[in-house]
Write an enzyme that holds these catalytic residues in place. Structure first.
Site, mmCIF file in Angstrom:
data_model
loop_
_atom_site.group_PDB
_atom_site.id
_atom_site.type_symbol
_atom_site.label_atom_id
_atom_site.label_comp_id
_atom_site.label_asym_id
_atom_site.label_seq_id
_atom_site.Cartn_x
_atom_site.Cartn_y
_atom_site.Cartn_z
ATOM 1 N N TRP B 183 86.723 -57.008 3.613
ATOM 2 C CA TRP B 183 85.312 -57.577 3.337
ATOM 3 C C TRP B 183 84.553 -57.970 4.727
ATOM 4 O O TRP B 183 85.145 -59.062 5.222
ATOM 5 C CB TRP B 183 85.403 -58.353 2.243
ATOM 6 C CG TRP B 183 84.049 -58.916 1.639
ATOM 7 C CD1 TRP B 183 83.112 -58.124 1.356
ATOM 8 C CD2 TRP B 183 83.729 -60.231 1.508
ATOM 9 N NE1 TRP B 183 82.180 -58.705 1.008
ATOM 10 C CE2 TRP B 183 82.398 -59.995 1.130
ATOM 11 C CE3 TRP B 183 84.314 -61.554 1.546
ATOM 12 C CZ2 TRP B 183 81.888 -61.153 0.568
ATOM 13 C CZ3 TRP B 183 83.659 -62.336 1.227
ATOM 14 C CH2 TRP B 183 82.182 -62.405 0.801
ATOM 15 N N ASP B 264 93.025 -64.721 -1.013
ATOM 16 C CA ASP B 264 91.738 -64.317 -1.475
ATOM 17 C C ASP B 264 91.947 -63.493 -2.731
ATOM 18 O O ASP B 264 92.189 -62.311 -2.584
ATOM 19 C CB ASP B 264 90.637 -63.844 -0.504
ATOM 20 C CG ASP B 264 89.260 -63.581 -0.909
ATOM 21 O OD1 ASP B 264 88.362 -63.190 -0.187
ATOM 22 O OD2 ASP B 264 88.850 -64.084 -2.059
ATOM 23 N N LYS B 300 83.394 -61.097 -10.473
ATOM 24 C CA LYS B 300 83.665 -59.867 -11.031
ATOM 25 C C LYS B 300 84.373 -59.899 -12.273
ATOM 26 O O LYS B 300 83.826 -59.308 -13.101
ATOM 27 C CB LYS B 300 84.268 -58.917 -10.014
ATOM 28 C CG LYS B 300 83.506 -58.364 -8.921
ATOM 29 C CD LYS B 300 83.770 -59.517 -7.821
ATOM 30 C CE LYS B 300 83.369 -58.748 -6.727
ATOM 31 N NZ LYS B 300 83.087 -59.929 -5.528
#
Lengths: 454, 453
Positions: B183, B264, B300
């Site tokens: 990311w 993460d 999410k």
């Protein structure tokens, strides 16, 4: 600094894992055996090793302001009073959610099409526009000329931090001058932003008022272009504000030396009860066409504390500059938290865009401000009636949520121990934490502290 | 990837700036900020801008777009992929954003009942407790032994940033190894924290899978005690995750090299549909005795995106150290935002503390994951039916929100120009933008631009 864990401690950590009472052979125990057998080299991140990469880390000191509430909560005394954190309390000592906020919550709840998507990096656009109007005035030329870059941030703290980081990256001067004294978190916010923090004289303990001469001298001797932190109104912790004339002199001096104003507005509407009156200082600076930064918080005046709602506005010399400034603010925000929280900003926008709700808000805000002003008067009267030595007129002269009592740290500690009264060690009391019921207790405590300790 | 990193483009811009003397003169003449350059455009948002400018009714956006553009009038197009597929925001089979039922119920309980007082600097204890159970296991001995230092954070970004700042402050000589690719904001976060970055091998373009040999090599060659950023599941942007066996090997090598693993975890529950399964990598490392760091996000898997709800945890050697570490994390949060936002925390803790709501959440998360797995299968089958000679196994091998299609920038350009399909030029498809309504169109277009001539 903590020492490396002793051999004894490591041994006892291992022993805990290896005791027969522990039925399963833990990974740590297995590891310890492997290490002992020489088949596995020990590593700092292993459980069995009893030593972590952060082993030398010391516990941080308690935050001086938030630590007051922690101590208060631990106290079992039925007469305890919390005059620490600046969160508004009702006459009954309860936190308050404004009626207009409750209404806004319901509106949001009942809107089935409302989603919880990410906001843009700069936050809720409507919120930003309404916030700028609120602080600068709907008729502000800076707004009409599109010279204001506004980004939603996490309350006042977040706005200050984003502004500070932006200045450290893009402004030619890296020093910010903060008033002496100021909110305890200010120095840390700016230091971590990458700025050098210096102070200018502000509070005069002798008069318990403004050291205006000292202030002007210190601003005069600041290098040209330096950043100056200004409390827009209701100075925290002293409650001492410049008069309009004094603000005008400050403005002239600052503009003559190209000193960059960075306003912190945490109490708009709380100081005098009037939203417009409380931004006079800011609007004077905008009116002269110059540039400034403005950190705006809705924590107190809309009671949104934990929702973390605020905005950073930068008034720029031109619309073109404002566009570029906004683009750079995004680069500060994205690696910090990507985009700001949605809920609180939605509540604010719901209220500010609706004139009837806006009016209801102004009434509730005035009621809070009036109650605080009334507490000031009651405390002053109570001390007078007790014949407490000293001049206590500053209690009714100071403005906003806090009173700088002038009590020293021994007196503060005494009041905590003997009377279960909690305040920060600088003698700052939150008037919002008082009620008609608790004023006499506080007056007794002050009286005792002042007469028994000097 | 075609796009320059923000760091690289900023560096180039700085070299093009006026010399300091002229900068100052220009600034004083017009504005104190007159010298400021416009920030480089986000390479992902540029896709959106092109998409919005396209008048075709057939256009499709499987790129990454900002929520703010939801108001576009072109929403009425039948094959319209909602432009608000923001950085991996889920869409249902109608291309609409979703608010989970468990979230709606939690909000009903909050409104009118709970106050908005400041949370402590470290955030909501209830939310933290539940978050730790999710990541470390319901019955984790580390939770029982109070060995985990944990604070509520501003979603995944905020958790990573707190850790990066913490790493800088207490291990100033350390650096962070970041997978290639990752990311893009990961690079920004550790850069702004002033922690030097290194890349480690991850994605294998030829197989559209994991370059396991390269990965293990980089782990072995890194200096002992290096810090590594690992995606716990559903790697972003490739969708390529190590297998369980591979994770075990990685963990073992980490022990040998004394490396620090920082996970993460932005998609727990979202990847396989089962939160326990998605935390497997973390559990393997914990079993092996590592002391890990972990960033968790509810953006999410609970659809809380804009509420910024997340958690940062660091496993310590004992309770005393956990207390110390937590206190230091709070010292980093205080001058950044004082205390974290309460609303998202209330939603998370209400849902996870109530067995019925938690069970509803698990069902809804599985539903989202299943839909994504479903359209992956559909896309692959469509391509096979069209007779594509290429292998599209990776579409179903990869997991989570994104698929690294393996298409070249030129092929992506053709998709855009000829089929009005918008995606980032690295060939990344956001599977959330695929529906039963447009998967055939998408497959047809992909087949057309990738078939050998």
């Amino acid at each position: 600094m903590a020492q490396e864990p002793s051999a004894d401690r490591r041994l006892s950590t291992l022993a805990r894992h290896l005791l027969p009472s522990s039925p399963r052979r833990t990974a740590a125990a297995a590891e310890a055996e492997d290490i002992a057998a020489g088949t596995l080299e020990s590593s700092p991140t292993m459980a069995s090793q009893g030593s972590s990469v952060f082993a030398a880390l010391a516990q941080a000191p308690e935050d001086p302001i938030l630590g007051v509430t922690v101590a208060y909560n631990k106290d079992p005394s039925p007469v305890k009073v919390n005059l620490g954190v600046g969160a508004y309390r009702t006459e009954e000592g309860k936190p308050l959610v404004l009626n207009v906020v409750r209404r806004a919550e319901q509106i949001l709840l009942n809107n089935p099409s409302r989603v919880k998507e990410y906001l843009p990096i700069t936050g809720l656009a409507e919120f930003n526009k309404l916030s700028a109007k609120l602080i600068f005035g709907a008729d502000s030329p800076a707004i009409h000329e599109n010279r204001v870059a506004t980004v939603q941030c996490l309350s006042g703290t977040g706005s200050l931090r984003v502004g500070g980081e932006f200045l450290a990256r893009h402004y030619h001067e890296r020093t910010i001058y903060i008033p002496q004294p100021t909110w305890g978190n200010h120095p840390k916010v700016f230091t971590l932003s990458g700025l050098t923090v210096k102070s200018y004289r502000y509070y005069d303990p002798a008069t318990r008022g403004l050291d205006f001469k000292g202030l002007l001298e210190d601003l005069s001797s600041a290098p040209s272009g330096s950043i100056i932190l200004l409390h827009a109104c209701a100075h925290n912790p002293t409650g001492v504000d410049p008069t309009i004339d004094e603000w005008e002199q400050i403005r002239k001096l600052m503009r003559s030396k190209s000193l960059l104003p960075f306003f912190d507005s945490a109490y708009q509407g709380f100081a005098s009860g009037s939203l417009d009156k409380d931004t006079q200082s800011v609007r004077m600076f905008v009116a002269d066409g110059g540039e400034l930064l403005m950190a705006q918080s809705y924590a107190k005046n809309m009671g949104l504390y934990g929702e973390r709602v605020g905005a950073l506005s930068i008034v720029c010399g031109s619309a073109d500059v404002a566009v570029r400034v906004e683009s750079q603010l995004k680069l500060v925000i994205r690696p910090m938290y990507s985009n700001p929280p949605l809920h609180g900003a939605s509540i604010v926008a719901t209220i500010l865009r609706n004139s009837e709700m806006f009016n209801e808000w102004t009434l509730e805000l005035k009621a809070m401000a009036d109650r605080i002003i009334s507490m000031r008067q009651q405390l002053f009267d109570a001390l007078k009636s007790r014949g407490t030595p000293g001049d206590w007129s500053h209690i009714i002269k100071q403005i906003g949520m806090f009173t700088f009592t002038g009590l020293n740290s021994e007196q503060v500690a005494f009041m905590r121990q003997e009377y279960h009264i909690y305040m920060t060690s600088d003698g700052r009391i939150s008037m919002a934490g008082l009620s008609a019921r608790t004023v006499p207790h506080l007056a007794d405590a002050i009286h005792a502290a002042v007469t028994q300790l000097k | 990837m075609a796009a320059l990193s923000l760091a690289a483009s900023s560096a180039i811009r700085r070299r093009l700036l006026l010399p300091p003397r002229l900068q100052a003169a220009r600034a004083m003449a017009t504005s104190l900020f007159g010298h400021i350059e416009p920030a480089p455009k986000d390479p992902i948002l540029g896709v959106t801008e092109a998409f919005l400018a396209d008048p075709s009714p057939d256009k499709v956006n499987v790129g990454v777009v900002r929520a703010a553009l939801l108001s576009s009038p072109l929403l009425s197009s039948p094959l319209f992929f909602s432009p608000a597929i923001a950085a991996g925001a889920y869409r249902d089979d109608n291309g609409q954003p979703v608010v989970l039922d468990c979230v709606r119920e939690a909000e009903r309980r909050i409104a009118g009942n709970l106050n908005m007082e400041y949370l402590p600097m470290g955030g909501s204890m209830k939310m933290i407790e539940e978050s730790l159970k999710l990541a470390y296991g319901e019955d984790s001995e580390f939770i029982k032994d109070k060995r985990i230092a944990a604070v509520q954070a501003l979603s995944g970004t905020g958790a990573c940033r707190l850790f990066a700042d913490f790493q800088k402050r207490f291990l100033p000589d350390s650096q962070i190894y970041i997978p290639s690719p990752t990311w893009s904001n990961h690079h920004n976060i550790w850069r702004d924290a002033n922690v030097p970055q290194k890349i480690f091998t991850y994605y294998h373009p030829e197989s559209r899978g994991l370059d396991f040999a390269g990965l293990m090599n980089d782990i072995k060659n890194a200096p002992d005690g290096s810090f590594f950023l690992l995606h716990a599941c559903a790697h972003n942007p490739t969708g390529v995750d190590p297998t369980e066996e591979q994770w075990r090997e990685i963990s073992h090598q980490f022990k040998v090299k004394k490396h620090f693993p920082f996970f993460d975890m932005a998609y727990q529950g979202f990847a396989s549909g089962d939160p326990e399964r998605d935390a497997k990598a973390i559990r393997i490392f914990l079993e092996d005795g590592h002391q890990i760091g972990c960033a968790q996000s509810y953006a999410k898997n609970m659809g809380l995106y804009g509420q910024r709800a997340g958690c940062l945890s660091i496993l310590c050697e004992d309770e005393m150290q956990a207390v110390a570490v937590k206190s230091q994390l709070q010292q980093i949060a205080r001058p950044m935002y004082s205390n974290p936002p309460v609303h998202g925390a209330l939603v998370v803790s209400i849902i996870l503390n109530d067995p019925e709501l938690k069970s509803l959440w698990l069902k809804e998360v599985k539903g989202m994951a299943d839909r994504i797995i479903g359209v992956r299968t559909a896309l692959k089958e469509n391509l096979e039916k069209l007779g594509s000679p290429l292998s599209w196994e990776h579409i179903t091998n990869q997991i989570g929100m994104f698929c690294y299609s393996g298409m070249t920038p030129e092929q992506v350009d053709r998709l855009t120009n000829e089929y009005h399909i918008y995606m980032t030029r690295n060939g990344r498809i956001s599977m959330a933008g695929v529906t039963t309504g447009n998967v055939a169109y998408l497959a047809n277009a992909i087949h057309d631009v990738t078939k050998p001539n």
